[in-house]
Every structure is written in structure tokens, then in C-alpha cells.
Design a protein around this motif. Structure first.
Motif: not given
Length: 483
Positions: A1-11, A44-48, A59-61, A83-90
């Protein structure tokens, strides 16, 4: 799931690359692709967050990228970084929407820059290796530099971009030296291995100073604040939103992840120094804010003052203080972009002006905007029922337990923030309508959705803060220094 979070903007960036931007339809298509990509990442970040187990400090995911032994990247999320990940994606889709209609030249480069920037910021927050943290911490600089130079306002944008780039790059060089020292002594820069090693107090002090300098420049703390108002005032609106909401939070995360976590003895030793610097920053930035005539520069200086309160909370060595600092950092990530949208987007797009003396009486033609502007102004002052209020109060209560005098001096920032925030709102919104302005249209649907999107989490989390606080307790408790 974390890989998706990192790769989708690049895709999303790869999808944008072959599209030609020579027609209006292709530009509309590119904007939709970029916005859809950022929204998918948000979901995706909300699902995480939904799947996240807040009862453990592990550490998870955890995800690894290992390609033919050429490089090894290790990522994971814990109770602080989520929370910082959620803030970035928001904030990323909001930044894209803020300049949705007024960037037409080099549009593809603009959109790809923000998608890549999203991945780099998330990588910084989820890196499980100190060297990787440094690489991603610094990798945002060249992209923001180019955004300010190409899409910024005014002739002075070149100087602002160089100030931002050189200040933050030079400040981070001591951090690189410290990481190399850690690697030579421990043989690894992995977070979990470093946390298991005993580092002597004298070594911690030297390492702590190197890391602190890098984070102090990025926060920024006095006397390193000169680059931030210039970078804000000369960057495009989307750049200001990202800079205020997430780039400044890289330092906040760095304090927690590196200084408090790995160098606790030195952090305890230097805490009085940091608290003094933070108080000076709050008072200096607040007084500087009061005399500003440029609206974007005024909001930029107020950001510095609020980040000073965040630093006070982080170095209080109390659960209330550290949790309050994280809440205030999140609140600042909502309210500051909203104020930049008001003064640097809605007003500037209609008037072409940011000097306060030329703008007056906006309530005459823009009543809906005036109401939303008023609510965000109150939130910026830390009014009850807003997340800013909880963040400031918990931060100051935490530092009060350590040093009441520092807490009292830090609380002056609340009074001064009311002075400059209400002055700005009153000066722009009321009085006889400015003769320098034509009749202005009220906010459109896109601008309304932008502001409401930032207002809802500010108020909801201000009323129901336990949604954020409960998952934090376990992670923050492990950071406290025991005497």
C-alpha cells in the motif's frame, strides 16, 4: 500500500509527459489528470490511516525497493509520520486547484513538478534510513527553486529563489557531516540500528548542533528567517501553499524523528537554548508581522511566529507539549494555505495588488469571501473550537510545566497574532470602497470549495481532537526523556 502511495504521483507524471499542451483541450485534460492523480493518492493515504494500528510504536506498512543491488530504499510509517503524510496528500490537490486556471504557459512542467514534489515529501516522512531522509529532505529544494523562478511574480523572484535555495542548502550541510560521522561510528544509518546504539553525551552534543542548524533554517527560527517571507511573496500561490503547509513541517518532523528520538541527552541539555530561541522568534516575527504592508509577506511572517510555538511544544518534554505541537503544525497546514489563497489568490487575481493601502472595503462587493476570510482570520488567532486553539494551548501548557516564564513569553504570540490578523482583516474588508479598485466579483465555485476544504478539518478536528490525539499517545510517550 505504501508503494502505491509513493508511485502513483510518478505514474501521473509519466502519463502527462507525452501530452502536447498546444491546445486548450489538452491543457484541460492535463489538469484533470494531475488533480485525479493527487486525489487518488489522498484516498490511499486515508485508507492507510484507517488500517493503521495506533497501539504500537513499531513501523507499519514497511516497504523495500531493492533493484539489482544498485540501491536499497526502506520505507515505513509510524504514529508520528502518518499525520504528516496525510497533510501532504491533502494539501497537494488544493495546491493544484489554487492555480487551476491562471497557469497556462509551461503547464505540463508545473503539474509534473507538484506531483514529483508530493512523492519526495512523502518519502521524507516515511524514510527509515538517515541518509535517505537527508536526500529526500534536500531533494525538494531544486524543484521549488525552479517553480519560484519560472512561475513566480516580479523581478525579485530570482533573488528570492536563490536565497531560499542557498540558505536551506547551506544549513543542511552540517547535517550531512553528522550523518557521515554516525555512519563511520555505527556502520549504518538505519533508524532502528541507530536507536539501539549508545552515543556518549559529548558526541550527542556535537551531532545535535549539526542537525539542529539544518532544522532551524528550515523551520525557520531566528536569525534564519529572512528567506521565508521573500520566498512566499515571490512564489506562485501553489508554491506558497506547499511551502507553508508541508515544507516547513519537514523540520518539525526532523526534530521529532532525529533530535528527540536519537539524541535525547543532548536534546535535554540544549532545551533551554532552543526555548529561548523559539521565544525570540515568536516575538520578533510577530512584531515584524504588524508592520508589513504586503499581504503575502504578512501571512509569511505570521507562519514564522506559529512555528516558534510549535518548537516550544516539541522541546517541552511533555506529552501535552509534543502532541500540541503536532496539532498546531497540522492546523497551520490548513489555515495558512487558506489565508494565502485569500490574499495571494482571490484578492490578487482580481486586483493585481498585494499592498494593504490600495485595498479597502471588499465587503461591499464580496460578502461570501469576507465571511470565510473572517473565519480563517479568527482561526489564525487561535480562537476556541479551532484546531489552532488546541495546538497552541497544549504546546504552552506543556512548556509551562518546564518553565512558566518561557510559557508566558511564548503566549505573547497569541495577543500579537490577534493584533496583526484583525488589523489585516479589518483594513481589507471594511471602510469606504477603495478608489483604486474596480467593482470586484465574489468568489467562484472553485475558490469556495478550496476554502471550505481547508475550513472543515480545522473546525472538525478542533471540536473532536481525540481522532488525532488517541493514535498519538503511544508514539509520543516513547519520546519522553526520563531523568
Amino acid at each position: 500500500m505504501l508503494k502505491l502511495l509513493l508511485l502513483i504521483p510518478l505514474l501521473g507524471s509519466l502519463i502527462l509527459l507525452p501530452i502536447k499542451e498546444n491546445t486548450i483541450n489538452s491543457q484541460i485534460q492535463m489538469r484533470k489528470i494531475a488533480l485525479t492523480t493527487s486525489l487518488i493518492n489522498l484516498f490511499i493515504s486515508l485508507f492507510i490511516w484507517y488500517q493503521f494500528d495506533s497501539n504500537t510504536t513499531q513501523y507499519q506498512f514497511v516497504s523495500e525497493f531493492n533493484h539489482l543491488n544498485l540501491f536499497h530504499l526502506n520505507f515505513g510509517i509510524d504514529g508520528v509520520s502518518i499525520y504528516f503524510v496525510l497533510l501532504t496528500t491533502f494539501v497537494t490537490p488544493i495546491a493544484l486547484l489554487s492555480n487551476y486556471t491562471n497557469i497556462n504557459k509551461n503547464l505540463k512542467f508545473f503539474l509534473i513538478s507538484f506531483l514529483v514534489l508530493e512523492t519526495l515529501q512523502i518519502c521524507t516522512f516515511v524514510s527509515l534510513d538517515l541518509m535517505l531522509f537527508y536526500i529526500f529532505f534536500e531533494s525538494v529544494l531544486p524543484i521549488l527553486f525552479i517553480i519560484i523562478v519560472i512561475f513566480g511574480h516580479g523581478i525579485d523572484r530570482f533573488r528570492s529563489a536563490f536565497l531560499f535555495f542557498l540558505y536551506t542548502l547551506a544549513g543542511s550541510l552540517p547535517m550531512l557531516l553528522c550523518i557521515l560521522v554516525i555512519y563511520s561510528n555505527i556502520g549504518s544509518t538505519d533508524f532502528q540500528l541507530i536507536s539501539l546504539c549508545e552515543i556518549s553525551l559529548d558526541s550527542q552534543k556535537i551531532l545535535w548542533l549539526g542537525f539542529f542548524l539544518a532544522f532551524a533554517v528550515k523551520t525557520p527560527l531566528y536569525p534564519f528567517i529572512i528567506w521565508l517571507p521573500k520566498a512566499h511573496s515571490d512564489s506562485p500561490l501553489a508554491g506558497s501553499i506547499i511551502l507553508a503547509a508541508t515544507i516547513l513541517k519537514l523540520a518539525t518532523y526532523g526534530y521529532i524523528r532525529v533530535l528527540i528520538n536519537f539524541l535525547p541527552d543532548a536534546t535535554n541539555y540544549f532545551s533551554p537554548l532552543v526555548q529561548t530561541i523559539a521565544v525570540i522568534t515568536i516575538i520578533y516575527a510577530s512584531l515584524s508581522t504588524i508592520i508589513q504592508q504586503d499581504t503575502k509577506r504578512l501571512i509569511a511572517y505570521s507562519s514564522v511566529a506559529h512555528m516558534g510555538v510549535v518548537v516550544l511544544g516539541l522541546f517541552s518534554n511533555t506529552i501535552q507539549g509534543i502532541e500540541g505541537a503536532i496539532l498546531l503544525a497540522l492546523a497551520h497546514g490548513f489555515v495558512s494555505p487558506a489565508l494565502f489563497t485569500c490574499v495571494g489568490g482571490i484578492i490578487y487575481d482580481r486586483t493585481g495588488k498585494r499592498i494593504i493601502n490600495y485595498i479597502r472595503g471588499l465587503a461591499t462587493y464580496m460578502p461570501v469571501f469576507t465571511i470565510l476570510f473572517f473565519v480563517f482570520t479568527l482561526c489564525n488567532t487561535g480562537i476556541p473550537l479551532s484546531l489552532n486553539f488546541l495546538g497552541e494551548q497544549l504546546s504552552l501548557l506543556g512548556i509551562w510545566q518546564q518553565n512558566p516564564i518561557i510559557a508566558a513569553l511564548g503566549a505573547t504570540g497569541i495577543l500579537l497574532s490577534a493584533c496583526y490578523s484583525l488589523f489585516l482583516y479589518n483594513r481589507l474588508s471594511y471602510g469606504s470602497y477603495s478608489p483604486h479598485l474596480p467593482a470586484l466579483k465574489d468568489i467562484n465555485r472553485r475558490e469556495y470549495y478550496l476554502l471550505i476544504s481547508l475550513l472543515i478539518p480545522t473546525i472538525v478536528f478542533g471540536i473532536v481532537p481525540n481522532v488525532l490525539l488517541n493514535p498519538l499517545h503511544t508514539s509520543i510517550s516513547s519520546l519522553l526523556y526520563t531523568f
